[in-house]
Design a protein around this motif. Sequence first.
Motif, PDB file in Angstrom:
ATOM      1  N   CYS A   1      40.608  37.087  31.461  1.00 12.01           N
ATOM      2  CA  CYS A   1      39.197  36.855  31.764  1.00 12.01           C
ATOM      3  C   CYS A   1      38.782  37.779  32.909  1.00 12.01           C
ATOM      4  O   CYS A   1      39.601  38.152  33.756  1.00 12.01           O
ATOM      5  N   ASN A   2      37.517  38.126  32.898  1.00 13.30           N
ATOM      6  CA  ASN A   2      36.920  38.970  33.934  1.00 13.30           C
ATOM      7  C   ASN A   2      35.605  38.328  34.334  1.00 13.30           C
ATOM      8  O   ASN A   2      34.787  37.981  33.470  1.00 13.30           O
ATOM      9  N   VAL A   3      35.438  38.149  35.635  1.00 16.40           N
ATOM     10  CA  VAL A   3      34.240  37.476  36.148  1.00 16.40           C
ATOM     11  C   VAL A   3      33.618  38.345  37.226  1.00 16.40           C
ATOM     12  O   VAL A   3      34.319  38.854  38.107  1.00 16.40           O
ATOM     13  N   ARG A   4      32.310  38.476  37.150  1.00 20.26           N
ATOM     14  CA  ARG A   4      31.583  39.300  38.129  1.00 20.26           C
ATOM     15  C   ARG A   4      30.430  38.498  38.716  1.00 20.26           C
ATOM     16  O   ARG A   4      29.848  37.634  38.057  1.00 20.26           O
ATOM     17  N   GLY A   5      30.113  38.791  39.961  1.00 22.08           N
ATOM     18  CA  GLY A   5      29.008  38.094  40.593  1.00 22.08           C
ATOM     19  C   GLY A   5      28.913  38.442  42.057  1.00 22.08           C
ATOM     20  O   GLY A   5      29.283  39.547  42.479  1.00 22.08           O
ATOM     21  N   LEU A   6      28.407  37.484  42.830  1.00 29.16           N
ATOM     22  CA  LEU A   6      28.248  37.652  44.269  1.00 29.16           C
ATOM     23  C   LEU A   6      29.101  36.615  45.003  1.00 29.16           C
ATOM     24  O   LEU A   6      29.172  35.458  44.571  1.00 29.16           O
ATOM     25  N   ARG A   7      29.719  37.033  46.070  1.00 31.85           N
ATOM     26  CA  ARG A   7      30.515  36.127  46.902  1.00 31.85           C
ATOM     27  C   ARG A   7      30.003  36.182  48.323  1.00 31.85           C
ATOM     28  O   ARG A   7      29.351  37.145  48.733  1.00 31.85           O
ATOM     29  N   ARG A   8      30.317  35.105  49.052  1.00 26.70           N
ATOM     30  CA  ARG A   8      29.973  35.058  50.466  1.00 26.70           C
ATOM     31  C   ARG A   8      31.050  35.785  51.270  1.00 26.70           C
ATOM     32  O   ARG A   8      32.234  35.615  51.029  1.00 26.70           O
ATOM     33  N   SER A   9      30.608  36.589  52.196  1.00 32.28           N
ATOM     34  CA  SER A   9      31.534  37.270  53.090  1.00 32.28           C
ATOM     35  C   SER A   9      30.998  37.132  54.514  1.00 32.28           C
ATOM     36  O   SER A   9      29.871  36.666  54.716  1.00 32.28           O
ATOM     37  N   GLN A  10      31.806  37.549  55.450  1.00 28.60           N
ATOM     38  CA  GLN A  10      31.385  37.451  56.842  1.00 28.60           C
ATOM     39  C   GLN A  10      30.182  38.338  57.129  1.00 28.60           C
ATOM     40  O   GLN A  10      29.507  38.163  58.155  1.00 28.60           O
ATOM     41  N   PHE A  11      29.885  39.255  56.227  1.00 23.83           N
ATOM     42  CA  PHE A  11      28.769  40.176  56.416  1.00 23.83           C
ATOM     43  C   PHE A  11      27.574  39.810  55.539  1.00 23.83           C
ATOM     44  O   PHE A  11      26.614  40.552  55.458  1.00 23.83           O
ATOM     45  N   GLY A  12      27.672  38.668  54.879  1.00 28.40           N
ATOM     46  CA  GLY A  12      26.611  38.263  53.983  1.00 28.40           C
ATOM     47  C   GLY A  12      27.139  38.177  52.565  1.00 28.40           C
ATOM     48  O   GLY A  12      28.266  37.755  52.343  1.00 28.40           O
ATOM     49  N   LEU A  13      26.328  38.599  51.599  1.00 22.95           N
ATOM     50  CA  LEU A  13      26.747  38.559  50.212  1.00 22.95           C
ATOM     51  C   LEU A  13      27.362  39.892  49.801  1.00 22.95           C
ATOM     52  O   LEU A  13      26.905  40.958  50.215  1.00 22.95           O
ATOM     53  N   ALA A  14      28.386  39.807  48.966  1.00 23.18           N
ATOM     54  CA  ALA A  14      29.048  40.996  48.451  1.00 23.18           C
ATOM     55  C   ALA A  14      29.353  40.779  46.979  1.00 23.18           C
ATOM     56  O   ALA A  14      29.550  39.646  46.532  1.00 23.18           O
ATOM     57  N   THR A  15      29.408  41.853  46.220  1.00 25.45           N
ATOM     58  CA  THR A  15      29.750  41.736  44.813  1.00 25.45           C
ATOM     59  C   THR A  15      31.245  41.522  44.655  1.00 25.45           C
ATOM     60  O   THR A  15      32.041  41.896  45.523  1.00 25.45           O
ATOM     61  N   PHE A  16      31.617  40.887  43.571  1.00 24.31           N
ATOM     62  CA  PHE A  16      33.035  40.774  43.235  1.00 24.31           C
ATOM     63  C   PHE A  16      33.217  41.028  41.738  1.00 24.31           C
ATOM     64  O   PHE A  16      32.307  40.848  40.941  1.00 24.31           O
ATOM     65  N   ASP A  17      34.390  41.454  41.399  1.00 20.96           N
ATOM     66  CA  ASP A  17      34.774  41.756  40.022  1.00 20.96           C
ATOM     67  C   ASP A  17      36.245  41.378  39.920  1.00 20.96           C
ATOM     68  O   ASP A  17      37.120  42.142  40.311  1.00 20.96           O
ATOM     69  N   SER A  18      36.513  40.182  39.447  1.00 22.09           N
ATOM     70  CA  SER A  18      37.865  39.632  39.482  1.00 22.09           C
ATOM     71  C   SER A  18      38.453  39.477  38.084  1.00 22.09           C
ATOM     72  O   SER A  18      37.722  39.229  37.114  1.00 22.09           O
ATOM     73  N   TRP A  19      39.784  39.602  38.030  1.00 18.76           N
ATOM     74  CA  TRP A  19      40.521  39.472  36.775  1.00 18.76           C
ATOM     75  C   TRP A  19      41.503  38.315  36.865  1.00 18.76           C
ATOM     76  O   TRP A  19      42.112  38.088  37.913  1.00 18.76           O
ATOM     77  N   GLY A  20      41.667  37.625  35.747  1.00 19.61           N
ATOM     78  CA  GLY A  20      42.691  36.609  35.661  1.00 19.61           C
ATOM     79  C   GLY A  20      44.059  37.254  35.480  1.00 19.61           C
ATOM     80  O   GLY A  20      44.188  38.458  35.256  1.00 19.61           O
ATOM     81  N   GLN A  21      45.107  36.417  35.550  1.00 21.69           N
ATOM     82  CA  GLN A  21      46.473  36.917  35.470  1.00 21.69           C
ATOM     83  C   GLN A  21      46.914  37.185  34.039  1.00 21.69           C
ATOM     84  O   GLN A  21      47.936  37.826  33.810  1.00 21.69           O
ATOM     85  N   GLY A  22      46.130  36.714  33.080  1.00 19.78           N
ATOM     86  CA  GLY A  22      46.465  36.911  31.674  1.00 19.78           C
ATOM     87  C   GLY A  22      47.213  35.719  31.114  1.00 19.78           C
ATOM     88  O   GLY A  22      48.029  35.094  31.803  1.00 19.78           O
ATOM     89  N   THR A  23      46.941  35.403  29.873  1.00 20.12           N
ATOM     90  CA  THR A  23      47.645  34.329  29.183  1.00 20.12           C
ATOM     91  C   THR A  23      48.031  34.826  27.792  1.00 20.12           C
ATOM     92  O   THR A  23      47.225  35.436  27.082  1.00 20.12           O
ATOM     93  N   GLN A  24      49.280  34.597  27.426  1.00 14.55           N
ATOM     94  CA  GLN A  24      49.805  35.116  26.167  1.00 14.55           C
ATOM     95  C   GLN A  24      49.382  34.238  24.996  1.00 14.55           C
ATOM     96  O   GLN A  24      49.540  33.016  25.032  1.00 14.55           O
ATOM     97  N   VAL A  25      48.857  34.884  23.975  1.00 17.70           N
ATOM     98  CA  VAL A  25      48.556  34.219  22.713  1.00 17.70           C
ATOM     99  C   VAL A  25      49.396  34.894  21.637  1.00 17.70           C
ATOM    100  O   VAL A  25      49.309  36.113  21.442  1.00 17.70           O
ATOM    101  N   THR A  26      50.214  34.112  20.965  1.00 18.39           N
ATOM    102  CA  THR A  26      51.061  34.635  19.898  1.00 18.39           C
ATOM    103  C   THR A  26      50.766  33.884  18.616  1.00 18.39           C
ATOM    104  O   THR A  26      50.830  32.650  18.583  1.00 18.39           O
ATOM    105  N   VAL A  27      50.405  34.640  17.588  1.00 20.36           N
ATOM    106  CA  VAL A  27      50.096  34.050  16.287  1.00 20.36           C
ATOM    107  C   VAL A  27      51.204  34.461  15.319  1.00 20.36           C
ATOM    108  O   VAL A  27      51.332  35.627  14.958  1.00 20.36           O
ATOM    109  N   SER A  28      51.991  33.487  14.934  1.00 20.95           N
ATOM    110  CA  SER A  28      53.151  33.781  14.089  1.00 20.95           C
ATOM    111  C   SER A  28      53.583  32.534  13.352  1.00 20.95           C
ATOM    112  O   SER A  28      53.456  31.419  13.859  1.00 20.95           O
ATOM    113  N   SER A  29      54.121  32.741  12.164  1.00 17.10           N
ATOM    114  CA  SER A  29      54.661  31.616  11.401  1.00 17.10           C
ATOM    115  C   SER A  29      56.158  31.476  11.663  1.00 17.10           C
ATOM    116  O   SER A  29      56.797  30.568  11.122  1.00 17.10           O
TER     117      SER A  29
END
Length: 123
Positions: free
Chosen positions: A95-123
């Motif tokens: 997952c990737n999430v973007r937006g605004l975060r609070r910082s000591q200097f006011g608002l700042a943009t962020f662009d964060s990634w999740g660690q990943g989750t494995q999906v395996t489709v197999s019989s």
Amino acid sequence: QVQLVESGGGLVQPGGSLRLSCAASGSIFSISAMDWYRQGPGKQRELVATITSSGTTNYADFVKGRFTISRDNAKNTVFLQMTSLTPEDTAVYYCNVRGLRRSQFGLATFDSWGQGTQVTVSS
């Protein structure tokens, strides 16, 4: 900072379903877009689905009609409901999430990634 925690991956048989979740936490002020990407074995990372702050969604052609992206704004969480899974859907999903975060200097943009989750489709 903003952290993302993914869950919901696993092993599923062809034709089965899975639901992925991605929860964002930290000094979040607002979230704009939330995306799901995936990276299959030996492949480049590709965009799967996007949802904007207003709820507008977009999907890659290869998942249209099978996957549904949604979000819970109160919980800063994005979901990916996957149905009719095929072996070609096997990948690490991020997952990737973007937006605004609070910082000591006011608002700042962020662009964060999740660690990943494995999906395996197999019989």
